[in-house]
Design an enzyme around this catalytic site. Structure first.
Site, PDB file in Angstrom:
ATOM      1  N   GLY D  89       0.939  -1.130  -0.123  1.00 30.97           N
ATOM      2  CA  GLY D  89       0.036  -0.182   0.230  1.00 30.97           C
ATOM      3  C   GLY D  89       0.866   1.246   0.105  1.00 30.97           C
ATOM      4  O   GLY D  89       1.823   1.321   0.486  1.00 30.97           O
ATOM      5  N   LYS D 171       5.308 -11.076   1.610  1.00 35.16           N
ATOM      6  CA  LYS D 171       3.968 -10.471   2.429  1.00 35.16           C
ATOM      7  C   LYS D 171       4.011 -11.089   3.889  1.00 35.16           C
ATOM      8  O   LYS D 171       3.903 -12.299   4.008  1.00 35.16           O
ATOM      9  CB  LYS D 171       2.851 -10.628   1.666  1.00 35.16           C
ATOM     10  CG  LYS D 171       1.477 -10.054   2.119  1.00 35.16           C
ATOM     11  CD  LYS D 171       0.405  -9.916   1.084  1.00 35.16           C
ATOM     12  CE  LYS D 171      -0.161 -11.354   0.711  1.00 35.16           C
ATOM     13  NZ  LYS D 171      -1.334 -11.327   0.188  1.00 35.16           N
ATOM     14  N   ARG D 203       7.826  -6.814   9.410  1.00 36.89           N
ATOM     15  CA  ARG D 203       8.789  -6.654   8.344  1.00 36.89           C
ATOM     16  C   ARG D 203      10.290  -6.947   8.824  1.00 36.89           C
ATOM     17  O   ARG D 203      11.084  -7.706   7.742  1.00 36.89           O
ATOM     18  CB  ARG D 203       8.658  -5.151   7.814  1.00 36.89           C
ATOM     19  CG  ARG D 203       7.463  -5.007   7.000  1.00 36.89           C
ATOM     20  CD  ARG D 203       7.516  -3.559   6.322  1.00 36.89           C
ATOM     21  NE  ARG D 203       7.894  -2.488   7.420  1.00 36.89           N
ATOM     22  CZ  ARG D 203       6.868  -1.655   7.836  1.00 36.89           C
ATOM     23  NH1 ARG D 203       5.387  -1.447   7.233  1.00 36.89           N
ATOM     24  NH2 ARG D 203       7.243  -0.509   8.506  1.00 36.89           N
ATOM     25  N   SER D 241       6.724  -6.700   3.303  1.00 34.97           N
ATOM     26  CA  SER D 241       5.427  -5.631   3.180  1.00 34.97           C
ATOM     27  C   SER D 241       4.348  -6.143   4.082  1.00 34.97           C
ATOM     28  O   SER D 241       4.202  -7.485   4.050  1.00 34.97           O
ATOM     29  CB  SER D 241       5.059  -5.522   1.683  1.00 34.97           C
ATOM     30  OG  SER D 241       4.025  -4.709   1.583  1.00 34.97           O
ATOM     31  N   ARG D 338       8.469   6.737   0.997  1.00 36.70           N
ATOM     32  CA  ARG D 338       8.056   6.400  -0.084  1.00 36.70           C
ATOM     33  C   ARG D 338       7.914   7.353  -1.293  1.00 36.70           C
ATOM     34  O   ARG D 338       8.503   7.172  -2.427  1.00 36.70           O
ATOM     35  CB  ARG D 338       6.499   5.516  -0.216  1.00 36.70           C
ATOM     36  CG  ARG D 338       6.631   4.090   0.264  1.00 36.70           C
ATOM     37  CD  ARG D 338       5.452   3.370   0.315  1.00 36.70           C
ATOM     38  NE  ARG D 338       4.244   3.942   0.732  1.00 36.70           N
ATOM     39  CZ  ARG D 338       3.788   3.624   2.053  1.00 36.70           C
ATOM     40  NH1 ARG D 338       4.517   2.594   2.625  1.00 36.70           N
ATOM     41  NH2 ARG D 338       2.978   4.054   2.842  1.00 36.70           N
ATOM     42  N   SER D 357       8.137   0.221  -1.840  1.00 36.86           N
ATOM     43  CA  SER D 357       7.502  -0.264  -0.763  1.00 36.86           C
ATOM     44  C   SER D 357       8.258   0.280   0.609  1.00 36.86           C
ATOM     45  O   SER D 357       9.233   0.474   0.539  1.00 36.86           O
ATOM     46  CB  SER D 357       7.329  -1.737  -0.665  1.00 36.86           C
ATOM     47  OG  SER D 357       6.964  -2.401   0.508  1.00 36.86           O
ATOM     48  N   GLY D 364      18.306  -3.618   3.422  1.00 38.70           N
ATOM     49  CA  GLY D 364      19.316  -2.597   3.122  1.00 38.70           C
ATOM     50  C   GLY D 364      19.829  -1.998   4.485  1.00 38.70           C
ATOM     51  O   GLY D 364      19.145  -2.264   5.542  1.00 38.70           O
TER      52      GLY D 364
END
Lengths: 377, 377, 377, 377
Positions: D89, D171, D203, D241, D338, D357, D364
């Site tokens: 989203g 996900k 996440r 995500s 984002r 996302s 990272g």
């Protein structure tokens, strides 16, 4: 005396766990309490922002239609034609997301003119207008088509006298960037170039259509500039809700009819402003419940749902005190207004699962709004 | 019998046109009704988001301090030491931004022990703790320092009996990215690494400090994990408000004292949940006003202000109905809760200019909060 | 040859810890680098929402004015007349809050016509219009008064040729509920009845005033409906920012003048859309910096600030792809646009402390905006 | 030499008109380009807030599943088992909502070991973990189950060497009020009691699972407190995500394999921070495109999509400049991030329809994130 077929309406308030949750409806169908082909309307409160990009309305509609399509063995589009699904986004504050399902069946009215001779009971009718062009939204064409649609829905409900109409719920479209581009390409002007603001114009023109149909406002008094400007013009029973997922108006008329065999009645009143507890009590009284400081536990069990509209007072003041809803660039004013009105109603009926919809343009007096109550008779 | 000096408190509720608007305070000083050196506390509702980046609190404080500094001929910093300025952000829904100014002067209690012999009247006291280190926020040090500060403020108010304390307003700090970095550089851990959430911990620990000082909660029952977890521990009179603009706790104790010559009294009760109208009426009753469906016009004029706390019920439910406040990533739950509670109170007292502050951690029962009313006796 | 007095402008970019933080300015004054009476303009990026209720602008203005008032021994109102303080709200994404202080002093241009013979250097001029009535905002009166004000500011800057003007920053008013009520009471209509939207009309009319003054748009082409509708009309150097804290337009003209003794130069270009990196590089080039993939570390040190405008493309598309900024009822489109444009600029100059202001109505092409760069020559 | 069956992956980027719009996918199926049973994964960018109450993810999933169910003649639940649908989203700033459809078929590799002998081409594999208990989210069980799932997906993709894995999209679930209540009723503690924050923990733990599976981080170095605290531990290819609509982890591994007959290749790099244009160019280079100031028009046509992660730098600073993303109580930091990262990427590839996302915990370096590019070889 021969008996005749009359309508009997049942109304179910179903808690949802999210906008895609149609499990309550599935359970209702599974139980045999109602059949899928009896569902004439669904009014939902979904937990979005109630604004342009509130996709919870479309999601809830999609989920309910998918379920009904499966049960009826028809396409989703066909379901949309058979039943009016109106989702109102925004459950701010204590408001609790839910669906209100209206099922209607034809029943034999029995000897002596029905089970409830002499009493008027809940009747429901639905209708839909043609699709509107972007440039028609918020303007005369919308008012007139809506008025015609309301009359159609009254006929469908078996209600002749406008005084027996207590709530008219309408789902109406809004302008998006794409729709505005389309109109501009065809050389048309729009009532507004602001997507969020277009929701207000659409709700306002639709509400004036109700007022015209019910004789609350004389059509001749409504000129082109009146929509969202002349707040002296309003309907006391209109409740209009804009959504991105349609282009026409879907209309649900609720009222009491002597030709109804329902166990329910509906009443209504008007809240003069967002904190008008007296208006809430007047609506309860109109439906047969006398509320003191709060509704009694016994009476609370009789209430099927409360349906109301809310808006930020356009003067910028409530009871002479400045409010900040209209100057807030973080939260739209309809979200503020819903939070306030729902809390006031809930504090009186003792239940946060009420239907309060935002944006009451020409729906009740400026800063206030209509409020209806459906109760077990 | 020789007369003695006692305190007399006057309280003024002043509408503001924005967070930087101190013109009402200036007019009050200009009128001679109060003198700048009598201002002991200012409680403000400002129209920000009530969150970490709500700078309307700091702005209002800056504007009031600049005005008082000018009138007193001292620096803004010095004003901050003389008077407790507590700004609570967030005027959601119908709530109207305003300042409540508390002025205190020493007056001769006259013959026979004062104008109001045998009656307890409004008394106010203030105190401040030392600055907290980031790692102390929301933890034991904050609880204990606050408890000591509350006792200091009670002494300043001339109130001995905790039962005569009806509202304790505290302004407390929060964690920002910068403050968290500072603690980490010194090898310290923090109660939370979320700036918004740190406001809750700060409010919660400060409220437990009040509860300890007033004997509402036994200090031994509060272990390190209790803050923002064990909701059975709470104060019924604490109202704590976090802001980015300070590092210590500023404390204002309000209560009734036989040694006060004020024309005002204060009472309080607890709202069990956000729609608890009975709690509102109990608070009014505690201050001497009997409210039916709504307060009478005559009684409404006696009300100087209503002070309350609001929060989203941490269970996710109000009266058994799911609410969506805690899952909303667009609007913080405190904003939702303030909108609801302020509307319920306003619908009863007939006035949207009330003080409802968000985040009621350990302030009243979970999902509810304390509510106090100041009225003309 | 006799020497003459010419202007020398110094520009300082100062990080802030919050909207009320004027400590950087205080340090600059304390250091003796500039004197308080030399401050001719302050451009700020403050961390509010950039919308109607963004009080961080007023707070920053208040704090800077209070400091300068103290140093100059004059009232805050007097400071407001001497220096143009323009705060632009909104530091979305990576943008870093800061103040850009412009100080101007008269210096002897020395022998041979100045230190930089034959070179044009940074010159700054300021002016202010009269207060606007609510009904004038966004309309012809605003355009014409602004055009006159821009010419005044050019004279103040010592710039004759419009081609030497590289950035015109204007602070303009907006409509609030209160101001709209005032106009309605006097029987006047308004350009819009939406407070947030009024910011766009005010920015747009002010930008057209700049375009008229600089000969970019012929006054005869601008009819009443053109503001915020005919996007083919625009200025390539206007940057206008609406705020609730004023009723007139404050104007700052920046350009290069042979009569300036500054060590700085300014250049500008236009970003065609929000991701137009070529526009950023063209602006750098115009100011004498050749940027490849990114600016070199050496050149980065020469950049004093980048000033740009951003807006959501009104077509609803960027490079043929649908964007969602205009349909978002949670976050205003200007916030989205600032976040995007600031990131693109920062990725090229290697520094997030840039000035990107939202709402580029008639400022650069639709969906794009002007961009100026001030560098050490 | 006998030929063998190898996988061939095709990837389609489809613009959407809203979260419920699966018409692009329908057209793709109607055209015969791919068959419904070949769809192995769909990655979507939907226009919600990307937070706890972002129902656009569930809506898009529902719409795609309903379409595939219809075409395949199976239930929606069955579709969910056959294909991994991951909706992310948030399309802040210029980002454009779209679906990326991955279709995979077994093809004969032809003589001489395939059409592309010696070249590695795009291969895709999917897997799913078991459902997690609320108390497992963000903790060791999630890390270990995810690591096992990644190895399963690599096997499914036919990739042995972790160095050939360039993007792992997962996900993962989040905590809601209801799920937290469930855990508390069973006496379990949770990694956080904040729903929004739970997304980060989910996440983060999932990303560490990827890092473990690929040998980027030694499992022994990850203790219980490491998740969302020790930012030195990260995967350079994980993209996770969180969404409310599932309880397990769905895993999509993308890489290059000599056993692939695709016409596509994938490459990746890491953005060190939100404005790291060099990282974007490194990713393009890794996939075979040399970008200067911007990608050439010819190369732009080869790019199928860019997949990246973004987050607000947890230090509160980007390139030494304070950002305000983490202190913003109106807009969550992932939305800010984002908007910034998508704009930087779009300015280089010249296309706003990219997949960025939010929430790059352990994906990272802190403040940066992985970035992958799929191109036509």
């Amino acid at each position: 005396v021969a008996s005749a077929l009359v309508q009997r309406v049942e109304v179910f308030r179903l808690a949802t766990a999210g906008p895609g949750d149609a499990s309550g409806l599935a359970a209702l169908l599974d139980s045999g309490d109602i059949r899928a082909d009896e569902v004439v309307a669904i009014l939902g409160k979904t937990e979005g922002n109630g604004g342009v990009n509130d996709f919870t309305r479309g999601y809830a509609t999609f989920a309910c239609e998918a379920l009904l399509a499966e049960r009826l063995g028809v396409s989703r589009a066909e379901v949309g034609k058979r039943a009016a699904l109106v989702m109102s986004g925004g459950t701010e504050g204590i408001m609790s997301p839910h669906l209100t399902v209206f099922a209607r069946r034809a029943v034999d009215d029995g000897p002596a003119g029905g089970e409830h001779p002499g009493e008027k009971r809940l009747a429901v009718g639905v209708a839909a207008t043609r699709d509107f062009l972007p440039e028609e939204i918020g303007r005369a064409a919308m008012i007139d088509e809506t008025a015609a649609g309301v009359r159609d829905a009254m006929r469908d409900a078996g209600i002749d006298d406008p005084r027996n109409v207590h709530f008219v719920q309408i789902k109406c479209p809004l302008l998006t960037s794409e729709r505005m581009d389309d109109a501009r390409r065809r050389g048309q002007t729009l009532v507004t170039e602001d997507t969020y603001k277009s929701m207000g114009y659409s709700r306002g023109a639709s509400a004036l259509g109700v007022a015209v149909a019910l004789g609350e406002v004389d059509r001749g008094r409504i000129d082109d500039d009146a929509v969202c400007h002349d707040w002296s013009l309003f309907s006391s029973v209109a409740s209009t809700s804009a959504g991105v997922e349609l282009l026409n108006n879907e209309i649900i008329v609720m009222g009491n009819s002597p030709g109804s065999a329902s166990d329910l009645v509906i009443g209504h009143a008007v809240m003069r402003d967002a904190i008008d507890g007296a208006g809430v009590r007047a609506a309860l009284h109109s439906a047969g419940i006398v509320a003191g400081v709060a509704v009694t536990t016994e009476d609370a069990l009789r209430i099927v749902n409360v349906l109301a509209k809310a808006e930020a007072d356009p003067t910028g003041f409530v009871r002479g005190r400045r409010h900040t809803m209209l100057n807030d660039s973080d939260i739209t004013s309809t979200r503020h207004a819903r939070a306030a009105v729902a809390a006031v109603i809930a504090s009186i009926v003792g239940d946060p699962m009420v239907y309060v919809s935002g944006g009451a343009e020409h729906q009740g007096p400026a800063g206030g709004g209509p409020i209806a109550v459906i109760v077990r008779a």
